[in-house]
Structure formats: C-alpha cells, structure tokens
Write a protein that holds these residues in place. Structure first.
Motif, mmCIF file in Angstrom:
data_model
loop_
_atom_site.group_PDB
_atom_site.id
_atom_site.type_symbol
_atom_site.label_atom_id
_atom_site.label_comp_id
_atom_site.label_asym_id
_atom_site.label_seq_id
_atom_site.Cartn_x
_atom_site.Cartn_y
_atom_site.Cartn_z
ATOM 1 N N GLU A 139 0.824 -1.197 0.000
ATOM 2 C CA GLU A 139 0.000 0.000 0.000
ATOM 3 C C GLU A 139 0.867 1.260 0.000
ATOM 4 N N ALA A 140 1.963 1.240 0.731
ATOM 5 C CA ALA A 140 2.886 2.382 0.755
ATOM 6 C C ALA A 140 3.474 2.628 -0.627
ATOM 7 N N ILE A 141 3.848 1.571 -1.310
ATOM 8 C CA ILE A 141 4.423 1.697 -2.649
ATOM 9 C C ILE A 141 3.376 2.213 -3.628
ATOM 10 N N SER A 142 2.178 1.707 -3.536
ATOM 11 C CA SER A 142 1.090 2.163 -4.397
ATOM 12 C C SER A 142 0.817 3.651 -4.183
ATOM 13 N N CYS A 143 0.761 4.078 -2.937
ATOM 14 C CA CYS A 143 0.546 5.495 -2.629
ATOM 15 C C CYS A 143 1.712 6.336 -3.138
ATOM 16 N N ASN A 144 2.927 5.844 -2.951
ATOM 17 C CA ASN A 144 4.124 6.545 -3.416
ATOM 18 C C ASN A 144 4.095 6.701 -4.935
ATOM 19 N N ARG A 145 3.755 5.634 -5.628
ATOM 20 C CA ARG A 145 3.691 5.664 -7.094
ATOM 21 C C ARG A 145 2.648 6.685 -7.563
ATOM 22 N N ARG A 146 1.492 6.671 -6.949
ATOM 23 C CA ARG A 146 0.423 7.615 -7.289
ATOM 24 C C ARG A 146 0.858 9.057 -7.013
ATOM 25 N N ASP A 147 1.498 9.272 -5.852
ATOM 26 C CA ASP A 147 1.974 10.610 -5.499
ATOM 27 C C ASP A 147 3.031 11.099 -6.485
ATOM 28 N N LEU A 148 3.953 10.218 -6.858
ATOM 29 C CA LEU A 148 4.997 10.583 -7.816
ATOM 30 C C LEU A 148 4.385 10.989 -9.150
ATOM 31 N N GLU A 149 3.461 10.184 -9.638
ATOM 32 C CA GLU A 149 2.789 10.502 -10.902
ATOM 33 C C GLU A 149 2.023 11.822 -10.813
ATOM 34 N N ASP A 150 1.339 12.056 -9.698
ATOM 35 C CA ASP A 150 0.598 13.309 -9.508
ATOM 36 C C ASP A 150 1.538 14.511 -9.496
ATOM 37 N N GLN A 151 2.656 14.376 -8.796
ATOM 38 C CA GLN A 151 3.611 15.476 -8.716
ATOM 39 C C GLN A 151 4.223 15.781 -10.077
ATOM 40 N N LEU A 152 4.491 14.749 -10.864
ATOM 41 C CA LEU A 152 5.023 14.963 -12.209
ATOM 42 C C LEU A 152 3.973 15.596 -13.116
ATOM 43 N N ARG A 153 2.749 15.111 -13.027
ATOM 44 C CA ARG A 153 1.658 15.660 -13.839
ATOM 45 C C ARG A 153 1.423 17.133 -13.497
ATOM 46 N N LYS A 161 3.689 19.091 -12.392
ATOM 47 C CA LYS A 161 4.962 19.777 -12.621
ATOM 48 C C LYS A 161 5.538 20.405 -11.352
ATOM 49 N N VAL A 162 5.555 19.628 -10.270
ATOM 50 C CA VAL A 162 6.182 20.077 -9.031
ATOM 51 C C VAL A 162 7.688 20.181 -9.295
ATOM 52 N N ALA A 163 8.202 21.393 -9.200
ATOM 53 C CA ALA A 163 9.575 21.681 -9.642
ATOM 54 C C ALA A 163 10.625 20.770 -9.002
ATOM 55 N N ALA A 164 10.591 20.596 -7.707
ATOM 56 C CA ALA A 164 11.617 19.795 -7.031
ATOM 57 C C ALA A 164 11.610 18.346 -7.521
ATOM 58 N N VAL A 165 10.437 17.801 -7.712
ATOM 59 C CA VAL A 165 10.319 16.406 -8.164
ATOM 60 C C VAL A 165 10.761 16.291 -9.619
ATOM 61 N N CYS A 166 10.295 17.201 -10.455
ATOM 62 C CA CYS A 166 10.689 17.168 -11.874
ATOM 63 C C CYS A 166 12.192 17.337 -12.017
ATOM 64 N N ASN A 167 12.781 18.248 -11.260
ATOM 65 C CA ASN A 167 14.229 18.456 -11.329
ATOM 66 C C ASN A 167 14.991 17.211 -10.919
ATOM 67 N N GLU A 168 14.555 16.579 -9.858
ATOM 68 C CA GLU A 168 15.266 15.374 -9.394
ATOM 69 C C GLU A 168 15.125 14.234 -10.383
ATOM 70 N N MET A 169 13.945 14.072 -10.952
ATOM 71 C CA MET A 169 13.771 13.022 -11.952
ATOM 72 C C MET A 169 14.626 13.307 -13.184
ATOM 73 N N ASN A 170 14.737 14.576 -13.574
ATOM 74 C CA ASN A 170 15.618 14.938 -14.679
ATOM 75 C C ASN A 170 17.072 14.650 -14.340
ATOM 76 N N ASN A 171 17.473 14.927 -13.097
ATOM 77 C CA ASN A 171 18.842 14.621 -12.670
ATOM 78 C C ASN A 171 19.120 13.127 -12.780
ATOM 79 N N ILE A 172 18.193 12.316 -12.325
ATOM 80 C CA ILE A 172 18.362 10.862 -12.398
ATOM 81 C C ILE A 172 18.412 10.421 -13.853
ATOM 82 N N TYR A 173 17.544 10.970 -14.681
ATOM 83 C CA TYR A 173 17.511 10.631 -16.108
ATOM 84 C C TYR A 173 18.849 10.951 -16.772
ATOM 85 N N HIS A 174 19.354 12.154 -16.554
ATOM 86 C CA HIS A 174 20.609 12.554 -17.192
ATOM 87 C C HIS A 174 21.798 11.764 -16.646
#
Length: 81
Positions: free
Chosen positions: A7-21, A23-36
């Motif tokens: 349940e924690a993972i499911s909530c985390n996954r949903r929260d991550l997707e919501d934050q990306l959708r 465009k929460v700056a801190a989350v988008c920046n960190e995901m871009n850092n990981i991507y690069h």
C-alpha cells in the motif's frame, strides 16, 4: 499511515505521478537529474523496502522501481521524437 508495504508503494507511485503531472519543480528536477545521470552511465537506485523487507530483489514492487519506471518511460518518449 498505511497497513502494508504494498500500500505504501502504491501510494508513493500515485503521489509521484501526480507530482510529475502537476509539474512540481523539485520532483521534476530530481527526476531529470536521475535521467541525465542514467544517460551517462549506470544509476543505482535503492530503497529500504527492497533491501530489508523483500525476499527477492527482483520484486518489481518497490519505491525505487517506481522511479525507474518513470525514468524509462521518459527515455522512451524522448527516443520517439
């Protein structure tokens, strides 16, 4: 508070997707850092639930796997352009 790791993972996954959708700056920046970083070489993602509570590190249900899925999906999107 949740009742299980799943349940924690499911909530985390949903929260991550919501934050990306949203465009929460801190989350988008960190995901871009990981991507690069991944474009430059191997990136190791770790999570306490994978290390301590999962019987097999191949179990896809992990917070780190949620991040990995987002990064791979982004790579596929950019590769199609």
């Amino acid at each position: 508070k949740v009742d299980s790791i799943e349940e924690a993972i499911s909530c985390n996954r949903r929260d991550l997707e919501d934050q990306l959708r949203n465009k929460v700056a801190a989350v988008c920046n960190e995901m871009n850092n990981i991507y690069h970083a991944a474009l430059q070489g191997t990136v190791y993602l770790g999570c306490w639930c994978m290390d301590e509570l999962k019987p097999s590190n191949r179990d896809p249900n992990c917070h780190a796997e949620s991040v990995r899925e987002v990064v791979l999906r982004r790579h596929e999107e950019l590769s199609r352009r």
